[in-house]
Scaffold this motif. Structure first.
Motif, mmCIF file in Angstrom:
data_model
loop_
_atom_site.group_PDB
_atom_site.id
_atom_site.type_symbol
_atom_site.label_atom_id
_atom_site.label_comp_id
_atom_site.label_asym_id
_atom_site.label_seq_id
_atom_site.Cartn_x
_atom_site.Cartn_y
_atom_site.Cartn_z
ATOM 1 N N UNK A 176 39.750 27.982 44.346
ATOM 2 C CA UNK A 176 38.886 28.636 43.363
ATOM 3 C C UNK A 176 37.426 28.273 43.627
ATOM 4 N N UNK A 177 37.156 27.002 43.877
ATOM 5 C CA UNK A 177 35.780 26.574 44.155
ATOM 6 C C UNK A 177 35.243 27.252 45.418
ATOM 7 N N UNK A 178 36.071 27.358 46.446
ATOM 8 C CA UNK A 178 35.658 28.065 47.665
ATOM 9 C C UNK A 178 35.374 29.537 47.353
ATOM 10 N N UNK A 179 36.173 30.119 46.472
ATOM 11 C CA UNK A 179 35.968 31.512 46.088
ATOM 12 C C UNK A 179 34.654 31.719 45.347
ATOM 13 N N UNK A 218 27.841 30.658 44.069
ATOM 14 C CA UNK A 218 27.548 31.296 42.792
ATOM 15 C C UNK A 218 26.685 30.371 41.938
ATOM 16 N N UNK A 219 25.679 30.954 41.299
ATOM 17 C CA UNK A 219 24.793 30.221 40.404
ATOM 18 C C UNK A 219 25.609 29.538 39.305
ATOM 19 N N UNK A 220 25.289 28.273 39.008
ATOM 20 C CA UNK A 220 26.035 27.497 38.012
ATOM 21 C C UNK A 220 25.996 28.154 36.640
ATOM 22 N N UNK A 271 30.824 33.218 33.134
ATOM 23 C CA UNK A 271 32.128 33.769 33.498
ATOM 24 C C UNK A 271 33.235 32.935 32.853
ATOM 25 N N UNK A 272 33.084 31.624 32.862
ATOM 26 C CA UNK A 272 34.065 30.736 32.243
ATOM 27 C C UNK A 272 34.214 31.045 30.756
ATOM 28 N N UNK A 273 33.100 31.247 30.069
ATOM 29 C CA UNK A 273 33.160 31.572 28.630
ATOM 30 C C UNK A 273 33.850 32.918 28.402
ATOM 31 N N UNK A 274 33.528 33.897 29.225
ATOM 32 C CA UNK A 274 34.154 35.204 29.083
ATOM 33 C C UNK A 274 35.659 35.093 29.321
ATOM 34 N N UNK A 275 36.046 34.391 30.379
ATOM 35 C CA UNK A 275 37.479 34.223 30.660
ATOM 36 C C UNK A 275 38.181 33.478 29.538
ATOM 37 N N UNK A 276 37.515 32.501 28.943
ATOM 38 C CA UNK A 276 38.099 31.775 27.805
ATOM 39 C C UNK A 276 38.384 32.728 26.650
ATOM 40 N N UNK A 277 37.457 33.628 26.364
ATOM 41 C CA UNK A 277 37.658 34.613 25.298
ATOM 42 C C UNK A 277 38.812 35.558 25.630
#
Length: 153
Positions: A109-112, A116-118, A124-130
């Motif tokens: 996942x990190x390689x993928x 990407x900007x932190x 993206x993490x927040x959106x996926x959490x929702x």
């Protein structure tokens, strides 16, 4: 937004293929690998809870647990809260295997993400959490799912 739903469908499909490949590489199958990783992240649980998580029948989970126990990955123990039931735990070998699977997945996942900007990654993490919260709620509510499917169809 339609593109996002399509992309998430792709993520789900490739995640399934990824799990199948990991299961084949370990010789544990997809269900066996899923069980180990679930126990790593969620802790001890009953065979029936594992069956629901993996999406198999109680009879199938019993045979899966038999194989994982024989291979030294899990152990069954009495449930201290319910004498009629068992809890499934990882053995040290099972924990090491599950941790290795998780480490490889994490690196992939990190390689993928690449460079990407932190801040973007956090968004993206927040959106996926929702999305996860919404899908989890829907997955627990068969009547509302049935209603939604009937309205759409």
């Amino acid at each position: 937004m339609n593109d996002l739903a399509a992309r998430l469908r792709q993520v789900v499909a490739v995640a399934d293929a990824y799990r199948q490949t990991v299961g084949q590489a370990l010789g544990l199958g997809t269900s066996g690998t899923t069980i180990l990783v679930h126990l790593l992240h969620e802790g001890s649980c009953t065979p029936s809870a594992l069956a629901r998580r993996v999406g198999v029948t109680p009879a199938t989970i019993t045979s899966q647990l038999d194989r994982l126990e024989l291979a030294g990955h899990v152990v069954r123990r009495n449930n201290p809260r319910d004498r009629r039931s068992l809890l499934i735990d990882l053995t040290p070998r099972g924990r090491a295997t599950a941790e290795t699977v998780w480490e490889v997945f994490f690196r992939d996942v990190m390689d993928g993400l690449g460079d990407t900007d932190a801040a973007l990654a956090e968004n993206v993490d927040r959106v996926l959490e929702q999305v996860v919260e919404r899908l989890a709620a829907r997955a627990r509510d068969i009547p509302r799912m049935t209603e939604a499917l009937e309205k759409t169809g």
